[in-house]
Design a protein around this motif. Structure first.
Motif, PDB file in Angstrom:
ATOM      1  N   UNK A  58       0.804  -1.293  -0.057  1.00 52.53           N
ATOM      2  CA  UNK A  58       0.065  -0.063   0.178  1.00 52.53           C
ATOM      3  C   UNK A  58       0.733   1.237  -0.094  1.00 52.53           C
ATOM      4  N   UNK A  59       1.791   1.523   0.934  1.00 53.08           N
ATOM      5  CA  UNK A  59       2.838   2.338   1.014  1.00 53.08           C
ATOM      6  C   UNK A  59       3.745   2.574  -0.339  1.00 53.08           C
ATOM      7  N   UNK A 102       2.764  -3.320  -8.617  1.00 50.81           N
ATOM      8  CA  UNK A 102       2.620  -3.347  -7.424  1.00 50.81           C
ATOM      9  C   UNK A 102       1.134  -3.741  -7.200  1.00 50.81           C
ATOM     10  N   UNK A 103       0.202  -3.168  -7.979  1.00 50.62           N
ATOM     11  CA  UNK A 103      -1.109  -3.189  -7.490  1.00 50.62           C
ATOM     12  C   UNK A 103      -1.481  -4.620  -8.032  1.00 50.62           C
ATOM     13  N   UNK A 104      -0.828  -5.264  -9.065  1.00 49.77           N
ATOM     14  CA  UNK A 104      -1.252  -6.791  -9.527  1.00 49.77           C
ATOM     15  C   UNK A 104      -0.505  -7.573  -8.451  1.00 49.77           C
ATOM     16  N   UNK A 141       4.258   1.285   6.937  1.00 48.11           N
ATOM     17  CA  UNK A 141       3.312   0.146   7.104  1.00 48.11           C
ATOM     18  C   UNK A 141       2.708  -0.040   8.215  1.00 48.11           C
ATOM     19  N   UNK A 142       1.606  -0.296   8.480  1.00 44.48           N
ATOM     20  CA  UNK A 142       1.103  -1.107   9.700  1.00 44.48           C
ATOM     21  C   UNK A 142       0.290  -2.302   9.638  1.00 44.48           C
ATOM     22  N   UNK A 143      -0.103  -2.487   8.300  1.00 38.49           N
ATOM     23  CA  UNK A 143      -1.233  -3.499   7.982  1.00 38.49           C
ATOM     24  C   UNK A 143      -0.522  -4.723   7.336  1.00 38.49           C
ATOM     25  N   UNK A 144      -1.154  -5.587   6.932  1.00 36.82           N
ATOM     26  CA  UNK A 144      -0.852  -7.058   6.104  1.00 36.82           C
ATOM     27  C   UNK A 144      -1.344  -7.032   4.857  1.00 36.82           C
ATOM     28  N   UNK A 145      -0.389  -7.536   3.821  1.00 35.59           N
ATOM     29  CA  UNK A 145      -0.893  -7.279   2.516  1.00 35.59           C
ATOM     30  C   UNK A 145      -1.934  -8.377   2.179  1.00 35.59           C
TER      31      UNK A 145
END
Length: 190
Positions: A58-59, A102-104, A141-145
């Protein structure tokens, strides 16, 4: 006047000349930068108002969008100069292409989770651009992909960004092609 521009753009034979003229004006580049800034604002809204934690990808996607902002800002300086437009086009293309990649990857991780299909938890920006340390409120980043936190009409955030980056790249293709159009000569003008 706007209706004349629209009519000219819709007539197929003049479309590239129309985009060539547009690329030499500031307003389209302002719109490019503003559209990308709106995406950044939306990302921050999702993070801080909706409490959606951004992951590493995301970042990185935010970084790619900031590249598109930068390309618009560069072109605003002197869009009539080919060297400035060319630099802006290169940054725009590199950023949108990287963002699409990255989005893919992000979509693949979310839709096809497996131990071999993961991402890092910590950002690894190069030493000369430690965005996660310099601007942590935006690039930390603080989340999970693999976590799907949001959907719109059944599309996840990275799937939506695939569409966004594809549109940026399609417009870029038209702008690039328009740079090679020769100036139309008229027998009625010098």
């Amino acid at each position: 006047m706007a209706a004349c521009f629209l009519f000219e753009a819709l007539s197929g034979s003049h479309m590239l000349r129309f985009f060539n003229r547009l690329s030499k004006n500031r307003l389209p580049w302002v719109l490019l930068a503003c559209s990308a800034l709106a995406l950044e604002a939306a990302a921050l809204y999702f993070q801080y108002q909706l409490k959606l934690d951004p992951c590493v990808l995301c970042v990185y996607e935010r970084t790619a969008v900031m590249g598109i902002v930068l390309s618009g800002l560069i072109a605003i300086l002197a869009p009539e100069l080919l060297i400035v437009r060319g630099l802006a086009i290169l940054i725009w293309g590199g950023s949108a292409g990287w963002g699409l990649q990255l989005a893919l990857k992000h979509t693949g991780i979310q839709l096809f989770p497996s131990p071999s299909n993961t991402c890092d938890f910590v950002a690894s920006y190069p030493g000369w651009a430690k965005l996660d340390e310099w601007i942590p409120w935006m690039f930390q980043p603080t989340g999970f992909c693999d976590e799907i936190q949001w959907q719109f009409f059944g599309f996840t955030m990275p799937q939506t960004m695939i569409g966004v980056y594809a549109v940026y790249l399609l417009i870029l293709l038209i702008v690039v092609l328009s740079q090679f159009v020769k100036k139309e000569r008229s027998i009625f003008r010098n």
